[in-house]
Design a protein around this motif. Structure first.
Motif, mmCIF file in Angstrom:
data_model
loop_
_atom_site.group_PDB
_atom_site.id
_atom_site.type_symbol
_atom_site.label_atom_id
_atom_site.label_comp_id
_atom_site.label_asym_id
_atom_site.label_seq_id
_atom_site.Cartn_x
_atom_site.Cartn_y
_atom_site.Cartn_z
ATOM 1 N N ASP A 118 38.110 91.599 57.511
ATOM 2 C CA ASP A 118 38.125 92.143 56.150
ATOM 3 C C ASP A 118 39.186 91.408 55.357
ATOM 4 O O ASP A 118 40.218 90.997 55.903
ATOM 5 N N SER A 119 38.944 91.249 54.058
ATOM 6 C CA SER A 119 39.930 90.561 53.234
ATOM 7 C C SER A 119 39.874 91.090 51.810
ATOM 8 O O SER A 119 38.827 91.554 51.353
ATOM 9 N N ASN A 120 41.008 91.026 51.135
ATOM 10 C CA ASN A 120 41.053 91.371 49.712
ATOM 11 C C ASN A 120 42.263 90.704 49.083
ATOM 12 O O ASN A 120 43.242 90.397 49.775
ATOM 13 N N LEU A 121 42.185 90.495 47.793
ATOM 14 C CA LEU A 121 43.243 89.849 47.027
ATOM 15 C C LEU A 121 43.421 90.597 45.719
ATOM 16 O O LEU A 121 42.453 90.829 44.994
ATOM 17 N N LEU A 122 44.663 90.979 45.434
ATOM 18 C CA LEU A 122 44.982 91.677 44.182
ATOM 19 C C LEU A 122 45.967 90.830 43.396
ATOM 20 O O LEU A 122 47.066 90.534 43.871
ATOM 21 N N ALA A 123 45.570 90.427 42.200
ATOM 22 C CA ALA A 123 46.396 89.525 41.398
ATOM 23 C C ALA A 123 47.512 90.270 40.682
ATOM 24 O O ALA A 123 47.369 91.435 40.303
ATOM 25 N N SER A 124 48.616 89.585 40.519
ATOM 26 C CA SER A 124 49.707 90.037 39.660
ATOM 27 C C SER A 124 50.013 88.947 38.638
ATOM 28 O O SER A 124 50.089 89.192 37.449
ATOM 29 N N ASN A 125 50.196 87.705 39.151
ATOM 30 C CA ASN A 125 50.405 86.570 38.262
ATOM 31 C C ASN A 125 49.123 86.250 37.497
ATOM 32 O O ASN A 125 48.017 86.532 37.968
ATOM 33 N N VAL A 126 49.275 85.665 36.330
ATOM 34 C CA VAL A 126 48.131 85.236 35.535
ATOM 35 C C VAL A 126 48.298 83.745 35.220
ATOM 36 O O VAL A 126 49.180 83.376 34.448
ATOM 37 N N PRO A 127 47.494 82.880 35.832
ATOM 38 C CA PRO A 127 46.461 83.187 36.823
ATOM 39 C C PRO A 127 47.067 83.458 38.200
ATOM 40 O O PRO A 127 48.218 83.104 38.457
ATOM 41 N N VAL A 128 46.280 84.071 39.068
ATOM 42 C CA VAL A 128 46.746 84.422 40.407
ATOM 43 C C VAL A 128 47.132 83.159 41.165
ATOM 44 O O VAL A 128 46.487 82.122 41.047
ATOM 45 N N GLU A 129 48.227 83.236 41.954
ATOM 46 C CA GLU A 129 48.724 82.071 42.694
ATOM 47 C C GLU A 129 48.444 82.159 44.186
ATOM 48 O O GLU A 129 48.696 81.200 44.909
#
Length: 420
Positions: A5-16
């Motif tokens: 399973d995997s997921n990514l939640l962005a904070s930076n814009v754009p995500v790094e």
């Protein structure tokens, strides 16, 4: 590997942050990785696309390398060496494909020329792949100009940087290769039903005494008080901390148009005397999987800043087994009304459909929304997820999580019935 399973939640814009998962088709094993970019996303993007190819090539037997080279030379179809497992939302860069292939081909040609025998040492293959890719990133930045309007010019890739935490799983053999402060943690299910977090990587930061000693040993004593300020200690790219001052001045001055908007390339870091200060040589950990090893968590530092590794393993373990253990309420002061509300909330959670089948998603929810009792408060989670872009980075980093699930029956079969 039973699945992942995997997921990514962005904070930076754009995500790094970036992530990758693939099956090695011409050798054995599966590869999983998380990559945390800094000073932009270009290096993390390049590493997420290229590193697994370098690892796969490093693991191939000599005959297969020769077959691939002959097929390319004679313009015949080449059997793929990786089967990628990508999410539709994963970033893809196709602009530099020819350059990347050319560098990779040069690498396998050198492996053919130097081979005294087949490459069978996984640890050496991982280390060689990491170092060779970083070397190619550096060379490409010196030789290639690229499109000045692209975010993926070789020079922009090399000026930015990326940590990397990669796992190679081949039957019961688990290798973790790490650069920087992303982490790998093994989830172990004990005989008494509890869960234990087994650390599979070390952070390469000033909080790691052994890493500090390594860095200090490679520079003059006169730099003892300044060298540890140049962090992280291990990363891809980051040529600002690797190239000599003469090379930096030469390249940056003649390619100013490729670095427009990147202010920190206009001057050298302070106390820059004896580069390189960073290395791309990974620290590699080996572990032979046991039936009680249920899963491996790979995550960027955005998760570990929010949760302790033992909490991470417990949350996933209880989610997988369907058992929710809450912190006891003894020793805390509650009114009867507060106690009733808390118990009602826990009951509602158990009966709701809010739990997610994706264990990475489940973990991120807990990282952002848990209260002091280990229960996810929907209101707290909602606030953390709805922060405006300009404020999100003040409260959390990009968070990328991959959870690799192992098949205990298959693992047990490797031990021929032995109890572990």
């Amino acid at each position: 590997v039973l699945g992942f399973d995997s997921n990514l939640l962005a904070s930076n814009v754009p995500v790094e942050d970036r992530r990758s998962a693939a099956t090695c088709l011409q050798s054995r094993g599966m590869l999983f990785g998380v990559f945390d970019g800094h000073a932009g996303y270009a290096c993390a993007q390049a590493v997420s696309e290229r590193l697994f190819y370098y690892i796969a090539v490093s693991l191939l037997p000599l005959k297969t390398l020769i077959d691939i080279e002959e097929a390319v030379e004679n313009k015949r179809p080449v059997f793929p060496i990786l089967q990628w497992h990508k999410h539709p939302n994963d970033n893809v860069n196709t602009a530099a494909g020819k350059l990347y292939f050319s560098s990779l081909r040069t690498y396998w040609q050198e492996l053919i020329e130097l081979a005294g025998g087949d490459q069978t040492d996984t640890e050496a293959a991982l280390a060689n792949a990491f170092k060779r890719l970083d070397n190619d990133i550096s060379l490409e930045a010196q030789l290639e100009h690229g499109d000045p309007f692209s975010q993926y010019t070789p020079l922009r890739v090399a000026v930015s940087g990326s940590t990397a935490c990669v796992a190679h799983v081949d039957a019961v053999d688990l290798h973790v290769a790490n650069l920087g402060d992303s982490r790998a943690v093994l989830g172990v299910h004990n005989h008494d039903g509890t869960w234990t977090a087994q650390t599979m990587s070390n952070d390469h930061s000033a909080q790691n005494p052994e890493e500090v000693r390594r860095v200090l040993s490679q520079h003059p004593k006169s730099e003892e008080k300044t060298v540890i300020r140049l962090m992280p200690f291990r990363a891809f790219g980051d040529i600002k901390f690797k190239w000599s001052s003469r090379l930096q001045n030469s390249v940056f001055e003649t390619r100013a148009e490729l670095l427009s908007g990147i202010e920190y390339t206009k001057s050298l870091p302070t106390n820059y005397h004896t580069p390189p200060y960073l290395t791309a040589e990974p620290e590699i950990t080996y572990h032979r999987l046991r039936p009680r090893d249920k899963f491996l968590v790979l995550a960027t530092d955005g998760l570990w800043e929010q949760m302790h590794r033992q909490t991470v393993v417990r949350v996933i373990g209880e989610h997988l087994t369907g058992i929710r253990l809450h912190q006891p309420l003894s020793g805390l002061s509650f009114t009867l009304g507060q106690m009733h509300s808390l118990l009602a909330e826990r009951k509602a959670w158990v009966s709701s459909g809010f739990d997610h089948h994706n264990t990475a998603t489940h973990l991120i929810r807990h990282a952002l929304g848990s209260d002091e009792f280990g229960t996810v408060e929907h209101s707290r989670l909602s606030k953390m997820l709805s922060l405006p872009q300009e404020l999100a980075r003040m409260y959390r980093d990009d968070i990328t999580v991959t959870v690799v699930h192992f098949n205990p029956q298959i693992v047990q079969a490797h031990y021929k019935g032995d109890s572990f």
